[in-house]
Design an enzyme around this catalytic site. Structure first.
Site, PDB file in Angstrom:
ATOM      1  N   ASP A  12       0.862  -1.189   0.000  1.00 33.77           N
ATOM      2  CA  ASP A  12       0.000   0.000   0.000  1.00 33.77           C
ATOM      3  C   ASP A  12       0.891   1.229   0.000  1.00 33.77           C
ATOM      4  O   ASP A  12       2.013   1.185   0.516  1.00 33.77           O
ATOM      5  CB  ASP A  12      -0.915   0.007   1.244  1.00 33.77           C
ATOM      6  CG  ASP A  12      -2.154   0.875   1.032  1.00 33.77           C
ATOM      7  OD1 ASP A  12      -3.260   0.313   0.916  1.00 33.77           O
ATOM      8  OD2 ASP A  12      -2.004   2.119   0.970  1.00 33.77           O
ATOM      9  N   THR A 103     -13.590  -2.589  -8.765  1.00 33.06           N
ATOM     10  CA  THR A 103     -14.820  -2.423  -9.558  1.00 33.06           C
ATOM     11  C   THR A 103     -14.579  -1.328 -10.585  1.00 33.06           C
ATOM     12  O   THR A 103     -14.351  -0.177 -10.207  1.00 33.06           O
ATOM     13  CB  THR A 103     -15.977  -2.029  -8.625  1.00 33.06           C
ATOM     14  OG1 THR A 103     -16.111  -3.068  -7.652  1.00 33.06           O
ATOM     15  CG2 THR A 103     -17.279  -1.874  -9.387  1.00 33.06           C
ATOM     16  N   PHE A 129     -17.202  -9.755  -4.558  1.00 30.71           N
ATOM     17  CA  PHE A 129     -18.603  -9.569  -4.164  1.00 30.71           C
ATOM     18  C   PHE A 129     -18.790  -9.521  -2.654  1.00 30.71           C
ATOM     19  O   PHE A 129     -19.910  -9.669  -2.162  1.00 30.71           O
ATOM     20  CB  PHE A 129     -19.466 -10.702  -4.744  1.00 30.71           C
ATOM     21  CG  PHE A 129     -19.358 -10.830  -6.241  1.00 30.71           C
ATOM     22  CD1 PHE A 129     -19.947  -9.877  -7.066  1.00 30.71           C
ATOM     23  CD2 PHE A 129     -18.651 -11.871  -6.821  1.00 30.71           C
ATOM     24  CE1 PHE A 129     -19.837  -9.976  -8.456  1.00 30.71           C
ATOM     25  CE2 PHE A 129     -18.538 -11.976  -8.199  1.00 30.71           C
ATOM     26  CZ  PHE A 129     -19.132 -11.030  -9.021  1.00 30.71           C
ATOM     27  N   LEU A 130     -17.706  -9.350  -1.899  1.00 32.98           N
ATOM     28  CA  LEU A 130     -17.858  -9.428  -0.437  1.00 32.98           C
ATOM     29  C   LEU A 130     -18.685  -8.266   0.096  1.00 32.98           C
ATOM     30  O   LEU A 130     -18.722  -7.182  -0.486  1.00 32.98           O
ATOM     31  CB  LEU A 130     -16.495  -9.489   0.256  1.00 32.98           C
ATOM     32  CG  LEU A 130     -15.604  -8.253   0.309  1.00 32.98           C
ATOM     33  CD1 LEU A 130     -16.014  -7.290   1.405  1.00 32.98           C
ATOM     34  CD2 LEU A 130     -14.169  -8.675   0.515  1.00 32.98           C
ATOM     35  N   CYS A 242     -19.946   1.484  -2.049  1.00 32.24           N
ATOM     36  CA  CYS A 242     -20.136   0.670  -3.258  1.00 32.24           C
ATOM     37  C   CYS A 242     -21.409   0.991  -4.025  1.00 32.24           C
ATOM     38  O   CYS A 242     -21.349   1.525  -5.125  1.00 32.24           O
ATOM     39  CB  CYS A 242     -20.107  -0.805  -2.882  1.00 32.24           C
ATOM     40  SG  CYS A 242     -18.577  -1.257  -2.062  1.00 32.24           S
ATOM     41  N   ARG A 312     -18.792   6.120   4.615  1.00 27.71           N
ATOM     42  CA  ARG A 312     -18.806   6.694   3.264  1.00 27.71           C
ATOM     43  C   ARG A 312     -20.250   6.716   2.762  1.00 27.71           C
ATOM     44  O   ARG A 312     -20.934   5.708   2.797  1.00 27.71           O
ATOM     45  CB  ARG A 312     -17.934   5.855   2.317  1.00 27.71           C
ATOM     46  CG  ARG A 312     -16.441   6.061   2.565  1.00 27.71           C
ATOM     47  CD  ARG A 312     -15.621   5.149   1.689  1.00 27.71           C
ATOM     48  NE  ARG A 312     -15.842   3.735   2.037  1.00 27.71           N
ATOM     49  CZ  ARG A 312     -15.407   2.715   1.305  1.00 27.71           C
ATOM     50  NH1 ARG A 312     -14.758   2.934   0.195  1.00 27.71           N
ATOM     51  NH2 ARG A 312     -15.622   1.472   1.692  1.00 27.71           N
TER      52      ARG A 312
END
Ligand code: UGA
Length: 415
Positions: A12, A103, A129-130, A242, A312
């Site tokens: 990261d 994504t 897809f978590l 998301c 968020r």
């Protein structure tokens, strides 16, 4: 991945995050993650670094950076995907596989593949897809696997099969397809989920105009196996990192592709969702006797959903902030999301418990359905407040029980 037996290095650019992870501390709240981190670090198969050169020699490279909404546009911001890909290029060995998890707008994988294949490595698109709150379970035992690969790229399929051998052995279905389909599967799934939630919230609007009860309506239509009861919980609507940005990025991409009409309904899905926040504020106003100005309002729940500290695009935090802007004295609490909320909304008043938030309150708003709020005792909370009025933004309380304890109970889509 380390838990599954692979040797893993996590990269990261954020050195604080890398230091935290190396010390065994999860940088956000996710049930089961601290234990998993600890056990994986103990195996010696997992380490973290900011030095991208340490990817040298890896067989598989997961790209898992974020694709937030661009400032001032609906489109996804691909800065991080591009930066991570470019950072990898010098270290990719022929035969290595880069696996896209982020994504992305459809067409991104084909563009990145050109760059990656120039090094002799390959690209596969393997959407994630978590769900937050179930991230560990969903990762170790996903409900499906999707691999987008170049036609005939059996080597990438084999590499992914090796990585997911445990899940595949347990019967997890897997779909092998092309890049575009794999990219679309991801956004189509989130668009469908968002549509399901906005559908039931649209029914809630109609229920409000007619005296019907949307929760019973959801139960009744949900018994039809073709419809199903899951994701039909009416309330304050969807938020998070998301669903909102994914449906917007999908609309933006459709417009570029000249098929914006096909996704016109997603604009409606977004509007229905945002209207629920307005309705919540109206109900708060109503139970406060016509205005929230100067009223003490207890806000229970700030995270975008329970079992997460993620705020968020959180409907709860948004409503709390708007009430404060309207002049209410907002006292907010959440079991996990106070620190994350404070970073976004430093001027709100935060307290540790529901009881403290409710002290002398003119109204209590339940905005995130944490278990501990579902189990609140109306008598016990009633002894703290100034005025027994509650608005259940998640339809998670039993109205009969609250009304029996002399509370004014209001909810979204319920009489
Ligand atoms: C969502 C998808 O469910 C995951 O499959 C996907 O991998 C993930 O996005 C992603 O793209 O990374 P997540 O954002 O963790 O997962 O949250 P959800 O469980 O989908 O909930 C989203 C929002 O919808 C929350 O604000 C929740 O409160 C709301 N919601 C959910 C409702 O209002 N009603 C419902 O019936 C269900």
């Amino acid at each position: 991945m380390a838990e599954l037996g692979h040797e893993v290095v996590g990269i990261d650019v954020d050195s604080a995050k890398v230091a935290q992870l190396s010390a065994g501390t999860a940088p956000f709240y996710e049930p089961g993650l601290p234990e998993l981190l600890e056990s994986s670090l103990a195996t010696g198969r997992l380490r973290f670094t900011t030095d991208v050169a340490e990817v040298r020699g890896c067989d598989v490279h997961f790209l898992a950076v974020g694709t937030p909404q661009q400032e001032g546009s609906y489109a996804a911001d691909l800065t991080y995907v591009d930066a991570a890909t470019n950072a990898l290029l010098p270290y990719l060995a022929p035969g290595a596989v880069v696996v896209g998890k982020s994504t992305v707008p459809v067409g991104t994988a084909a563009r990145l593949a050109e760059l990656i294949e120039g090094t002799g490595a390959r690209l596969a698109w393997n959407p994630e897809f978590l769900r937050e709150g179930f991230a560990v379970k969903d990762t170790i035992a996903p409900d499906r696997l999707v691999y987008g690969v170049r036609p005939g790229d059996d080597a990438s399929v084999e590499a992914l099969d090796g990585i997911y051998a445990a899940a595949i052995g347990n019967g997890t279905p897997r779909v092998v397809t092309d890049f575009a389909t794999a990219e679309l599967v991801k956004v189509a799934a989130n668009a469908f989920l968002a549509t399901k939630i906005s559908f039931i919230n649209a029914m809630a609007e109609v229920a409000e105009a007619t005296g019907a009860d949307v929760t019973q309506l959801a139960d009744a239509i949900g018994y039809d196996a073709r419809i199903g009861r899951r994701f039909l919980n009416a309330g304050l609507g969807f938020g998070g990192g998301c669903l909102p940005k994914d449906i917007r990025a999908f609309m933006a991409r459709a417009e570029e592709l000249g098929v914006d009409q096909a996704l016109g309904f997603l604009r409606e899905v977004d509007s229905i969702n945002l209207r629920r926040r307005e309705r919540m504020i109206d109900l708060a106003r109503e139970v406060c006797g016509g205005t929230v100005r100067g009223k003490r309002i207890a806000v229970l729940g700030l995270a975008f959903k329970p079992d997460s500290d993620d705020v968020r695009d959180s409907p709860a935090l948004d409503v709390a902030a708007r009430l404060a802007e309207l002049g209410a004295i907002v006292i907010a609490t959440d079991p996990q999301a106070i620190e994350t909320s404070r970073r976004l909304r430093p001027t709100l008043d935060y307290v540790a418990t529901a009881r403290e938030a409710a002290r002398d309150a003119d109204a209590v708003l339940l905005l995130t359905e944490w278990n501990e709020y579902r189990q609140l005792d109306p008598e016990e909370l009633g002894s703290a407040v100034g005025h027994r009025a509650i608005v259940d933004g998640r339809n998670c309380l039993d109205p009969g029980q609250w009304r029996a304890a002399d509370w004014t109970y209001r909810a979204l889509g319920r009489p």
